[in-house]
Scaffold this motif. Structure first.
Motif, mmCIF file in Angstrom:
data_model
loop_
_atom_site.group_PDB
_atom_site.id
_atom_site.type_symbol
_atom_site.label_atom_id
_atom_site.label_comp_id
_atom_site.label_asym_id
_atom_site.label_seq_id
_atom_site.Cartn_x
_atom_site.Cartn_y
_atom_site.Cartn_z
ATOM 1 N N TYR A 103 0.876 -1.113 -0.050
ATOM 2 C CA TYR A 103 -0.112 -0.114 0.008
ATOM 3 C C TYR A 103 0.684 1.191 -0.138
ATOM 4 O O TYR A 103 0.289 2.312 -0.341
ATOM 5 C CB TYR A 103 -1.016 0.193 1.295
ATOM 6 N N ASN A 140 2.829 6.031 2.889
ATOM 7 C CA ASN A 140 2.043 6.950 3.260
ATOM 8 C C ASN A 140 0.481 6.500 3.497
ATOM 9 O O ASN A 140 -0.276 7.356 3.835
ATOM 10 C CB ASN A 140 2.034 8.339 2.257
ATOM 11 N N ASP A 141 0.281 5.383 3.434
ATOM 12 C CA ASP A 141 -1.184 4.758 3.766
ATOM 13 C C ASP A 141 -1.480 4.424 5.154
ATOM 14 O O ASP A 141 -1.060 3.455 5.435
ATOM 15 C CB ASP A 141 -1.473 3.628 2.730
ATOM 16 N N ARG A 142 -1.601 5.516 5.764
ATOM 17 C CA ARG A 142 -1.893 5.211 7.337
ATOM 18 C C ARG A 142 -2.915 4.458 7.684
ATOM 19 O O ARG A 142 -2.854 3.982 8.877
ATOM 20 C CB ARG A 142 -2.174 6.751 8.014
ATOM 21 N N VAL A 143 -4.241 4.641 6.896
ATOM 22 C CA VAL A 143 -5.140 3.748 7.265
ATOM 23 C C VAL A 143 -4.925 2.339 7.017
ATOM 24 O O VAL A 143 -5.007 1.533 8.053
ATOM 25 C CB VAL A 143 -6.249 4.020 6.175
ATOM 26 N N ALA A 144 -4.236 1.893 6.158
ATOM 27 C CA ALA A 144 -3.566 0.436 6.019
ATOM 28 C C ALA A 144 -2.731 0.145 7.072
ATOM 29 O O ALA A 144 -2.773 -1.049 7.660
ATOM 30 C CB ALA A 144 -3.105 0.434 4.756
#
Length: 64
Positions: free
Chosen positions: A43, A46-50
């Motif tokens: 991901y 920078n994909d903090r949600v993942a």
């Protein structure tokens, strides 16, 4: 390999089954070693949600 498969194939988990509960520092170290690289590969950094979801799933799996 997906990050969920990393947790299931982690040999460390099976070898520790008879020992005392894992500390947060140990859980974080294991997450950073086994799960986080796969999440970032899939991901991006920078994909903090993942990353947060992976941490949630990791700790949830440790409690089961």
């Amino acid at each position: 390999m997906s990050w969920s498969n990393v947790f299931l194939s982690n040999p460390w988990r099976a070898s520790r089954a008879h020992l005392s509960p894992m500390t947060k520092v140990e859980a974080k170290r294991q997450f950073e070693t086994y799960v986080l690289p796969e999440v970032i590969k899939q991901y991006g950094r920078n994909d903090r949600v993942a990353i947060r979801e992976a941490w949630n799933n990791w700790t949830d799996g440790l409690n089961k």
